[in-house]
Scaffold this motif. Structure first.
Motif, PDB file in Angstrom:
ATOM      1  N   SER A 170     -14.363   7.138   2.416  1.00 19.42           N
ATOM      2  CA  SER A 170     -15.290   6.110   1.963  1.00 19.42           C
ATOM      3  C   SER A 170     -16.156   6.415   0.823  1.00 19.42           C
ATOM      4  O   SER A 170     -16.102   7.451   0.183  1.00 19.42           O
ATOM      5  N   ILE A 171     -16.581   5.581   0.052  1.00 14.61           N
ATOM      6  CA  ILE A 171     -17.489   5.734  -1.088  1.00 14.61           C
ATOM      7  C   ILE A 171     -18.649   4.513  -0.935  1.00 14.61           C
ATOM      8  O   ILE A 171     -18.481   3.515  -1.025  1.00 14.61           O
ATOM      9  N   ASN A 172     -19.782   5.004  -1.220  1.00 10.82           N
ATOM     10  CA  ASN A 172     -20.894   4.180  -0.968  1.00 10.82           C
ATOM     11  C   ASN A 172     -21.195   3.538  -2.335  1.00 10.82           C
ATOM     12  O   ASN A 172     -21.517   4.444  -3.294  1.00 10.82           O
ATOM     13  N   PRO A 173     -21.295   2.232  -2.669  1.00  9.46           N
ATOM     14  CA  PRO A 173     -21.686   1.626  -3.901  1.00  9.46           C
ATOM     15  C   PRO A 173     -23.104   2.081  -4.161  1.00  9.46           C
ATOM     16  O   PRO A 173     -23.385   1.751  -5.424  1.00  9.46           O
ATOM     17  N   LEU A 174     -23.817   2.218  -3.010  1.00 13.64           N
ATOM     18  CA  LEU A 174     -25.324   2.765  -3.395  1.00 13.64           C
ATOM     19  C   LEU A 174     -25.471   4.055  -3.687  1.00 13.64           C
ATOM     20  O   LEU A 174     -26.887   4.595  -3.661  1.00 13.64           O
ATOM     21  N   ASP A 175     -24.649   4.956  -3.607  1.00 10.15           N
ATOM     22  CA  ASP A 175     -24.741   6.436  -3.772  1.00 10.15           C
ATOM     23  C   ASP A 175     -25.277   6.593  -5.399  1.00 10.15           C
ATOM     24  O   ASP A 175     -24.675   6.284  -6.223  1.00 10.15           O
ATOM     25  N   ALA A 176     -26.348   7.521  -5.449  1.00  9.97           N
ATOM     26  CA  ALA A 176     -26.850   7.661  -6.536  1.00  9.97           C
ATOM     27  C   ALA A 176     -26.087   8.758  -7.315  1.00  9.97           C
ATOM     28  O   ALA A 176     -26.392   9.116  -8.437  1.00  9.97           O
ATOM     29  N   GLY A 177     -25.106   9.554  -6.628  1.00 11.66           N
ATOM     30  CA  GLY A 177     -24.574  10.531  -7.284  1.00 11.66           C
ATOM     31  C   GLY A 177     -25.244  12.071  -7.034  1.00 11.66           C
ATOM     32  O   GLY A 177     -26.110  12.011  -6.163  1.00 11.66           O
ATOM     33  N   PRO A 178     -24.425  12.927  -7.318  1.00 12.24           N
ATOM     34  CA  PRO A 178     -24.843  14.179  -7.013  1.00 12.24           C
ATOM     35  C   PRO A 178     -26.234  14.730  -7.492  1.00 12.24           C
ATOM     36  O   PRO A 178     -27.021  15.928  -7.165  1.00 12.24           O
ATOM     37  N   LEU A 179     -26.809  13.921  -8.382  1.00  8.11           N
ATOM     38  CA  LEU A 179     -28.240  14.052  -8.981  1.00  8.11           C
ATOM     39  C   LEU A 179     -29.561  13.915  -7.999  1.00  8.11           C
ATOM     40  O   LEU A 179     -30.174  14.455  -8.114  1.00  8.11           O
ATOM     41  N   TRP A 180     -29.071  13.081  -7.161  1.00  6.95           N
ATOM     42  CA  TRP A 180     -30.488  12.684  -5.979  1.00  6.95           C
ATOM     43  C   TRP A 180     -31.035  13.678  -5.354  1.00  6.95           C
ATOM     44  O   TRP A 180     -32.085  13.833  -5.181  1.00  6.95           O
ATOM     45  N   ARG A 181     -30.274  14.651  -4.962  1.00  2.00           N
ATOM     46  CA  ARG A 181     -30.981  15.641  -4.327  1.00  2.00           C
ATOM     47  C   ARG A 181     -31.686  16.827  -5.162  1.00  2.00           C
ATOM     48  O   ARG A 181     -32.599  17.557  -4.809  1.00  2.00           O
ATOM     49  N   ARG A 182     -31.561  16.511  -6.470  1.00  2.00           N
ATOM     50  CA  ARG A 182     -32.365  17.274  -7.313  1.00  2.00           C
ATOM     51  C   ARG A 182     -33.182  16.824  -8.299  1.00  2.00           C
ATOM     52  O   ARG A 182     -33.835  17.315  -9.452  1.00  2.00           O
ATOM     53  N   LEU A 183     -33.462  15.589  -7.886  1.00  2.00           N
ATOM     54  CA  LEU A 183     -34.494  14.634  -8.924  1.00  2.00           C
ATOM     55  C   LEU A 183     -35.789  15.381  -8.969  1.00  2.00           C
ATOM     56  O   LEU A 183     -36.381  15.368 -10.108  1.00  2.00           O
TER      57      LEU A 183
END
Length: 510
Positions: free
Chosen positions: A164-177
């Motif tokens: 699956s791929i979540n269309p609302l996924d912020a990508g790999p950056l969100w954990r390091r914001l």
């Protein structure tokens, strides 16, 4: 004047054929074939000297060369020039970095089975060798999966029941914001929101086959609901999913009701009913199955080449393929943007990517309205440090139902500073010339490459299509450079687009 001088003038005037002017002999100029006078050494035909092509190492000491090549030796080695045998090079990133083209973008156009993906593989391999990365953002066959594995990259499979791929996924950056400076955090949150809204809007328009209803203020409701759903999910340490957006809209938040000037819940429910129906269609029981309603099954690695393998999606499910394409393009751009942002903040090594967006026609055929989402994705390549490769079969793929939509679609090619053209039908030429000029010779060559293969009736031997592996490289309005690409044994091993026909082909050749 002495008698000797007079005699000399007389001889010159007789042999060279020039009369004296103002008492001074006027000699004829030497031409490239000698003196054009009687006994003057004039040749009517001069044999051309032999020409050879070699590397600078082999021809050391012979610089400067008598004749230069017709294209710069910059970038991936694409093949041999069909006019003079010289090497033809080029890829959007290297040509951009050298200032030869104005944007790092390339459009590959040509009929099916003529080798478009082979050119893409050749560019990707060359860039990996130089330390760049590539992202196959919608690999439906797949063409790039073997190459990705070969270079130690990541293959992400997306299909119902597979991944699956979540269309609302912020990508790999969100954990390091939280590691970013506050100003950059605000900027990236705004960018993430825009990408989420763009992806979800595209999916809903694909479901409705119509744009969101602005009079019902559906875009406003959707935007506000995504914002609130994201805040709620991130407080729980996760990414928002579509169900979170549904819950926010269903709850009839006072802020949303006030924004759309509705103070009665009955009127509100009537106004958002259509929007909720579209979001429910993206759920597990809708036509797209479990592809979009869950968290992304495998997070993209931003320090590796990545291929999104969509080959498990049945080719008859055009809407599903187009929907996954759009979300994968958006998610891939999110990963690339994350790499750039972290590098700017000094949190990781700077990396640049080539994003390969193949089978453009599938998204546009599923819904012409997706042209807006594609336009938004493709406009920021230069500012994001991203090279871009768009691939489709025909200019007809860009001819949409309205003039406005067609202008947006043809803008994809107009903004591509580098163009690689394969065999095309005669009726394509007029459409091409609306974007960039073509000479009669160039058009004749492209049409000749569109022919199919043949069989010799006497020997039974087959000949492949004349345009297989033959392309024309154009940058700006300069004349096109025709070249032929022949894959090496190593390239064929990791890139066999006819693998499904291997057994049948073996029987034919036996």
């Amino acid at each position: 004047m002495s008698v000797f001088d007079q005699l000399t003038d007389k001889i010159l005037n007789t042999v060279i054929g020039r009369s004296a002017a103002a008492g001074t002999a006027q000699l004829r100029e030497l031409t490239e074939k000698g003196m054009d006078v009687t006994h003057g050494g004039m040749n009517s035909w001069v044999e051309a000297p032999p020409e050879f092509t070699a590397t600078s190492n082999q021809t050391a000491g012979l610089w400067p060369f008598a004749v230069g090549t017709s294209s710069p030796l910059v970038g991936a080695v694409l093949g041999r020039n069909q006019l003079n045998g010289s090497v033809v090079c080029g890829d959007p990133i290297n040509l951009f970095l050298r200032g030869i083209i104005s944007s790092p973008s390339c459009f590959i156009l040509g009929l099916q089975a003529r080798g478009k993906s082979s050119v893409a593989v050749r560019m990707a391999l060359a860039l990996v060798d130089q330390g760049f990365l590539f992202v196959g953002a919608s690999d439906v066959k797949p063409d790039l999966a073997g190459l990705t594995v070969e270079v130690g990259g990541q293959v992400i499979r997306v299909a119902p029941g597979v991944g699956s791929i979540n269309p609302l996924d912020a990508g790999p950056l969100w954990r390091r914001l939280g590691e970013l400076p506050e100003a950059l955090q605000r900027q990236m949150r705004a960018e993430i929101h825009s990408r989420r809204l763009n992806a979800l809007t595209g999916l809903l328009e694909l479901v409705f086959k119509a744009p969101l209803d602005a009079r019902q203020q559906e875009p406003t409701v959707l935007s506000m609901a995504i914002t609130e759903a994201a805040e709620h999910a991130e407080a729980q340490g996760r990414q928002p999913i579509i169900q979170d957006v549904v819950d926010v809209i269903t709850a009839a938040r006072p802020a949303i009701m006030a924004a759309i000037l509705v103070d009665d819940q009955t009127a509100y429910r009537g106004q958002v009913r259509n929007l909720l129906a579209g979001l429910n269609a993206l759920g597990a029981h809708g036509p797209f199955g479990d592809v979009f309603c869950r968290q992304t099954s495998e997070e993209m690695h931003i320090d590796q080449s990545v291929d999104f393998d969509l080959s498990a999606i049945d080719e008859t499910l055009l809407d599903l393929r187009a929907a996954v394409q759009i979300v994968c393009w958006s998610y891939a751009q999110a990963g690339i943007s994350a790499a750039k942002t972290l590098a700017e903040a000094g949190l990781m090594e700077e990396r640049h990517h080539l994003m390969i967006m193949d089978e453009l026609w599938q998204a546009l055929r599923a819904s012409e309205l997706l042209v807006h989402q594609i336009d938004g994705i493709t406009r920021l390549n230069r500012t994001k440090g991203l090279g871009q490769l768009l691939i489709t079969h025909s200019m007809k793929d860009l001819q949409l139902s309205t003039e406005e939509l067609t202008k947006i679609a043809t803008g994809f090619m107009e903004r591509s500073s580098m163009k690689v053209l394969g065999g095309l039908a005669q009726n394509e030429m007029g459409m091409l010339e609306t974007v960039f000029p073509l000479s009669e010779q160039e058009k004749a060559l492209l049409v000749a490459w569109s022919a199919e293969g043949s069989v010799n009736p006497k020997t039974g031997r087959t000949s492949p299509p004349p345009g297989r592996g033959r392309f024309m490289l154009k940058t700006g309005e300069a004349p096109g450079v025709p070249f032929q690409t022949n894959l090496t044994a190593g390239e064929l091993r990791v890139h066999d687009t006819n693998a499904a026909w291997a057994a049948a082909q073996a029987r034919v050749n036996a």
